[in-house]
Design a protein around this motif. Structure first.
Motif, short mmCIF file in Angstrom:
data_model
loop_
_atom_site.label_atom_id
_atom_site.label_comp_id
_atom_site.label_asym_id
_atom_site.label_seq_id
_atom_site.Cartn_x
_atom_site.Cartn_y
_atom_site.Cartn_z
N ILE A 31 7.59 -0.41 10.81
CA ILE A 31 7.95 -0.29 9.39
C ILE A 31 6.76 -0.61 8.49
O ILE A 31 6.63 -0.07 7.39
CB ILE A 31 9.14 -1.23 9.07
N ILE A 32 5.87 -1.47 8.97
CA ILE A 32 4.72 -1.91 8.16
C ILE A 32 3.63 -0.84 8.24
O ILE A 32 3.19 -0.47 9.33
CB ILE A 32 4.18 -3.26 8.66
N PRO A 33 3.16 -0.35 7.12
CA PRO A 33 2.12 0.70 7.13
C PRO A 33 0.82 0.18 7.74
O PRO A 33 0.44 -0.98 7.57
CB PRO A 33 1.93 1.03 5.64
N ASP A 34 0.12 1.06 8.45
CA ASP A 34 -1.14 0.68 9.09
C ASP A 34 -2.18 0.17 8.09
O ASP A 34 -2.87 -0.81 8.39
CB ASP A 34 -1.70 1.86 9.88
N PRO A 35 -2.35 0.80 6.92
CA PRO A 35 -3.34 0.26 5.97
C PRO A 35 -3.06 -1.18 5.59
O PRO A 35 -4.00 -1.98 5.44
CB PRO A 35 -3.21 1.19 4.76
N PHE A 36 -1.79 -1.54 5.46
CA PHE A 36 -1.45 -2.92 5.11
C PHE A 36 -1.81 -3.86 6.26
O PHE A 36 -2.22 -5.00 6.02
CB PHE A 36 0.04 -3.03 4.78
N LYS A 37 -1.66 -3.39 7.49
CA LYS A 37 -2.03 -4.22 8.64
C LYS A 37 -3.53 -4.50 8.65
O LYS A 37 -3.97 -5.63 8.94
CB LYS A 37 -1.61 -3.54 9.95
#
Length: 321
Positions: A291-297
């Protein structure tokens, strides 16, 4: 025993203990001088003995109750106060002590980091040049999943996060403790762990890169890797400290060198464990979360690493001491 004479002789001690306890309860331990702290401990033991004697003699219940109250208050302040001091010492260590030992031993951590990246570069290079090299380092099931199915293996964590997180923590702590304990082999096993883990990461990086999965792979690694990898580097540095004591004791006798450098290594270990626990929680619950976008990771991992660098550069000032 003449009860009245005994009371008259001991009453000044009881009153003095009561006065010290009142001051301690109102203003805290710092309000007492070192001599008063020693006096407090001595009076507490004396009054505890008086209480035991009073219980065996024909003394009024009021006096027994008062002495019981004094000893209870004394016990609470002396022993619970000691526990508060212990917790304060733990707090101070993580606030100031661990950053200080990281800076003091940074050259050893840097050496361990260099060994890891040497392995990473070698693993990445050989995996690109020779496809069969991958099978020597990376499990075949993982290679098959990436090459044949075109997917990463992190999806297996989703749905079993608590179990996966605890397993990850245990594995990382085992690797780190192995790197520290490897110091007793004159650093040979520590070097092996650092280089091998670098080889493994380098080979996997090649595998995911060849199959166009590098971006989601590093998005998975960044959040927890910001703490996990530095913790492993610190562990490698701790192992090299022990190796130095064995191989190059310098001005110390070897036994004294082991005590000196071993103490520094233990301090690093105390700081490493919470890092690995936090990293395990992130790797179990956050890193594989679809659910968490890759850019945010990526941003999360970068931010966490910056916070770690700032933390490790904290210095105690005179105002904080």
């Amino acid at each position: 025993m003449n009860i009245q004479r005994w009371i008259a002789r001991r009453e000044s001690n009881w009153q003095r203990l009561d006065a010290l306890l009142r001051q301690l309860e109102r203003k805290g331990l710092k309000s007492l001088k070192s001599a008063e702290i020693r006096e407090l401990a001595s009076l507490y033991r004396s009054v505890a003995a008086d209480l035991a004697r009073a219980r065996t003699q024909q003394v009024s219940n009021v006096l027994v109750h008062n002495l019981q109250s004094l000893t209870t208050r004394g016990y609470s302040q002396i022993y619970q106060g000691s526990r508060r001091q212990e917790w304060q010492a733990v707090w101070d260590f993580y606030l100031w002590g661990f950053p200080a030992i990281v800076r003091t031993t940074f050259s050893y951590t840097l050496t361990a980091t260099a060994l890891f990246f040497l392995g990473l570069i070698v693993g990445w290079w050989y995996a690109w040049q020779d496809p069969t090299f991958l099978s020597l380092i990376v499990p075949e099931s993982l290679i098959s999943q990436v090459r044949d199915k075109g997917e990463l293996w992190m999806g297996s964590i989703v749905g079993v996060e608590p179990l996966a997180s605890s397993g990850i923590m245990i594995n990382n702590i085992k690797v780190s403790f192995g790197a520290v304990a490897g110091g007793i082999t004159a650093g040979a096993f520590t070097t092996y762990i650092m280089v091998f883990n670098g080889l493994l990461i380098g080979a996997i990086a090649t595998l995911v890169g060849q199959n166009n999965l590098a971006y989601p792979f590093w998005a998975f690694v960044f959040p927890h890797g910001a703490l996990e990898l530095p913790a492993i580097f610190f562990a490698g540095g701790a192992g090299l400290l022990i190796a130095k004591a064995i191989l190059f004791p310098g001005q110390y006798r070897r036994g004294d060198a082991l005590k000196f450098y071993g103490y520094q290594a233990v301090q690093l270990v105390f700081g490493i464990v919470p890092m690995l626990v936090i990293a395990g929680i992130i790797e179990g619950f956050f890193s594989p979360n679809p659910i968490i976008p890759d850019p945010f990771k990526y941003l999360f991992g970068l931010g966490l690493f910056i916070i770690l660098v700032i933390y490790c550069n904290r210095k105690r000032t005179s105002a904080n001491s």
